[in-house]
Enzyme design. Structure first.
Site, PDB file in Angstrom:
ATOM      1  N   ASP A  60       0.901   1.949   0.219  1.00 57.85           N
ATOM      2  CA  ASP A  60       2.302   1.612  -0.038  1.00 57.85           C
ATOM      3  C   ASP A  60       2.244   0.338  -0.881  1.00 57.85           C
ATOM      4  O   ASP A  60       1.753  -0.700  -0.405  1.00 57.85           O
ATOM      5  CB  ASP A  60       3.036   1.368   1.278  1.00 57.85           C
ATOM      6  N   VAL A  61       2.749   0.413  -2.108  1.00 64.12           N
ATOM      7  CA  VAL A  61       2.558  -0.723  -3.025  1.00 64.12           C
ATOM      8  C   VAL A  61       3.280  -2.001  -2.578  1.00 64.12           C
ATOM      9  O   VAL A  61       3.062  -3.066  -3.148  1.00 64.12           O
ATOM     10  CB  VAL A  61       2.989  -0.375  -4.480  1.00 64.12           C
ATOM     11  N   TYR A 152      17.464   0.701 -10.276  1.00 63.99           N
ATOM     12  CA  TYR A 152      16.347   1.183 -11.098  1.00 63.99           C
ATOM     13  C   TYR A 152      16.286   0.408 -12.418  1.00 63.99           C
ATOM     14  O   TYR A 152      15.225  -0.073 -12.829  1.00 63.99           O
ATOM     15  CB  TYR A 152      16.533   2.679 -11.350  1.00 63.99           C
TER      16      TYR A 152
HETATM   17  N1  LIG Z   1       9.909  11.034 -14.992  1.00 58.51           N
HETATM   18  C1  LIG Z   1      10.598  10.270 -15.852  1.00 58.51           C
HETATM   19  O1  LIG Z   1      11.482  10.770 -16.585  1.00 58.51           O
HETATM   20  C2  LIG Z   1      10.287   8.809 -15.974  1.00 58.51           C
HETATM   21  C3  LIG Z   1      10.847   8.123 -17.069  1.00 58.51           C
HETATM   22  C4  LIG Z   1      10.590   6.761 -17.211  1.00 58.51           C
HETATM   23  C5  LIG Z   1       9.786   6.111 -16.288  1.00 58.51           C
HETATM   24  N2  LIG Z   1       9.264   6.796 -15.238  1.00 58.51           N
HETATM   25  C6  LIG Z   1       8.436   6.056 -14.297  1.00 58.51           C
HETATM   26  O2  LIG Z   1       7.158   6.646 -14.224  1.00 58.51           O
HETATM   27  C7  LIG Z   1       6.591   6.398 -12.940  1.00 58.51           C
HETATM   28  C8  LIG Z   1       6.109   7.719 -12.346  1.00 58.51           C
HETATM   29  O3  LIG Z   1       7.252   8.543 -12.148  1.00 58.51           O
HETATM   30  P1  LIG Z   1       7.195  10.122 -12.024  1.00 58.51           P
HETATM   31  O4  LIG Z   1       8.251  10.649 -12.884  1.00 58.51           O
HETATM   32  O5  LIG Z   1       5.813  10.623 -12.151  1.00 58.51           O
HETATM   33  O6  LIG Z   1       7.736  10.253 -10.517  1.00 58.51           O
HETATM   34  P2  LIG Z   1       7.173  11.021  -9.251  1.00 58.51           P
HETATM   35  O7  LIG Z   1       8.223  10.872  -8.220  1.00 58.51           O
HETATM   36  O8  LIG Z   1       6.701  12.363  -9.617  1.00 58.51           O
HETATM   37  O9  LIG Z   1       5.879  10.161  -8.877  1.00 58.51           O
HETATM   38  C9  LIG Z   1       5.991   8.877  -8.348  1.00 58.51           C
HETATM   39  C10 LIG Z   1       4.799   8.659  -7.443  1.00 58.51           C
HETATM   40  O10 LIG Z   1       4.918   7.343  -6.888  1.00 58.51           O
HETATM   41  C11 LIG Z   1       4.607   7.425  -5.502  1.00 58.51           C
HETATM   42  N3  LIG Z   1       5.238   6.333  -4.768  1.00 58.51           N
HETATM   43  C12 LIG Z   1       6.555   6.154  -4.518  1.00 58.51           C
HETATM   44  N4  LIG Z   1       6.731   5.061  -3.761  1.00 58.51           N
HETATM   45  C13 LIG Z   1       5.504   4.544  -3.536  1.00 58.51           C
HETATM   46  C14 LIG Z   1       5.034   3.424  -2.811  1.00 58.51           C
HETATM   47  N5  LIG Z   1       5.871   2.604  -2.140  1.00 58.51           N
HETATM   48  N6  LIG Z   1       3.704   3.185  -2.785  1.00 58.51           N
HETATM   49  C15 LIG Z   1       2.842   4.005  -3.438  1.00 58.51           C
HETATM   50  N7  LIG Z   1       3.229   5.091  -4.127  1.00 58.51           N
HETATM   51  C16 LIG Z   1       4.545   5.349  -4.167  1.00 58.51           C
HETATM   52  C17 LIG Z   1       5.149   8.780  -5.082  1.00 58.51           C
HETATM   53  O11 LIG Z   1       4.593   9.213  -3.846  1.00 58.51           O
HETATM   54  C18 LIG Z   1       4.764   9.653  -6.266  1.00 58.51           C
HETATM   55  O12 LIG Z   1       3.487  10.197  -6.137  1.00 58.51           O
HETATM   56  C19 LIG Z   1       7.674   5.714 -12.120  1.00 58.51           C
HETATM   57  O13 LIG Z   1       7.477   4.325 -12.136  1.00 58.51           O
HETATM   58  C20 LIG Z   1       8.950   6.061 -12.873  1.00 58.51           C
HETATM   59  O14 LIG Z   1       9.969   5.122 -12.666  1.00 58.51           O
HETATM   60  C21 LIG Z   1       9.492   8.128 -15.064  1.00 58.51           C
END
Ligand SMILES: NC(=O)c1ccc[n+]([C@@H]2O[C@H](COP(=O)([O-])OP(=O)(O)OC[C@H]3O[C@@H](n4cnc5c(N)ncnc54)[C@H](O)[C@@H]3O)[C@@H](O)[C@H]2O)c1
Length: 250
Positions: A60-61, A152
């Protein structure tokens, strides 16, 4: 980056989505990776599929002790830390008036404090090892505003600023720190989002996790003169507004 041999990488939120694509891309470069995530079955399955150069640790980060254990394990298994990818993130939908105080705090806690904690604990190790790379996954929500996701947006602007502060502090130690700003990407996070979200972009489609991973790979292995900078992959969404000329169709 040539100094990666015999060193380790940590990718948070690496069990699925963008993080999993990043883990796979680093593994392809023969960079040994610890996947830190809450999702144990997904993270373990991914590590198993990649063989000896990857392992999963529950993280958990927002948990300082958890971070210390993950960094210790990464260095014990694969060598001194070289790469940290702060990718873990969550989103909560709610306007300024409707989002609960607890959820606002939780989003900022995971997306911003979690990344700060990672850098705070990783930086002395990178410094001691003679340098390294930190990539923070922000968002276009760290470049412009979006209605209905204030927590966010605040967290992703914060992460963008924190990236610059860290780059200024750590540059002399040969540690590069950059932020990546994706637009809408096909992952579990955006499963509920309508594809029409991308309709007005110059590239009118969602991006794929592998496209973000390619940017991370570039920053880690090739962008040796880049630090403190934003790298945007958003299909042109933040380039400006399409006005349209009379008689013109898109
Ligand atoms: N998907 C998009 O369109 C998008 C766009 C811009 C930025 N992002 C960013 O990219 C990153 C990855 O997002 P994604 O789309 O792959 O989402 P996702 O939900 O598929 O993956 C996020 C991962 O983070 C993990 N996570 C969540 N809370 C956590 C915690 N407290 N400790 C450790 N791990 C934790 C989750 O279990 C999951 O595996 C995020 O930071 C998101 O904000 C995503």
């Amino acid at each position: 980056m040539t100094e990666l041999e015999g060193r380790s990488a940590v990718v948070t939120g690496g069990a699925r989505g963008i993080g999993a694509a990043v883990v796979a891309a680093l593994a392809k470069e023969h960079i040994s990776v610890v996947i830190g995530d809450l999702l144990e079955p997904e993270g373990t399955a991914l590590a198993d599929s990649l063989g000896a150069g990857a392992l999963f640790r529950r993280l958990d980060v927002t948990d300082e002790a958890g971070w210390r254990a993950v960094l210790d394990d990464a260095e014990a298994e694969f060598g001194p830390l070289a790469v940290l990818i702060n990718n873990a993130g969550i989103v909560d939908f709610g306007g300024i008036e409707s989002e609960s105080p607890a959820m606002f705090r939780h989003v900022v806690d995971v997306n911003l404090y979690g990344a700060w904690l990672g850098m705070h604990l990783a930086a002395p190790r990178l410094r001691a090892a003679g340098g390294g790379v930190i990539v923070n996954i922000s968002s276009t929500a760290g470049l412009i505003g979006y209605a209905g996701v204030g927590g966010y947006v605040a967290s992703k602007w914060g992460l963008r600023g924190l990236t610059k502060a860290a780059a200024l502090e750590l540059g002399p130690a040969n540690v590069r720190v950059c932020s990546i700003h994706p637009g809408p990407i096909h992952t579990p996070m955006t499963e509920q989002m309508d594809e029409s979200v991308a309709a007005a972009q110059p590239l009118a489609r969602f991006g794929e996790p592998e496209e973000v991973a390619a940017m991370v790979r570039f920053l880690v292995t090739e962008a040796t003169y880049s630090t403190g900078s934003e790298f945007v992959l958003d299909g042109g969404a933040t380039a400006g507004q399409v006005v349209g000329l009379p008689g013109e169709t898109r």
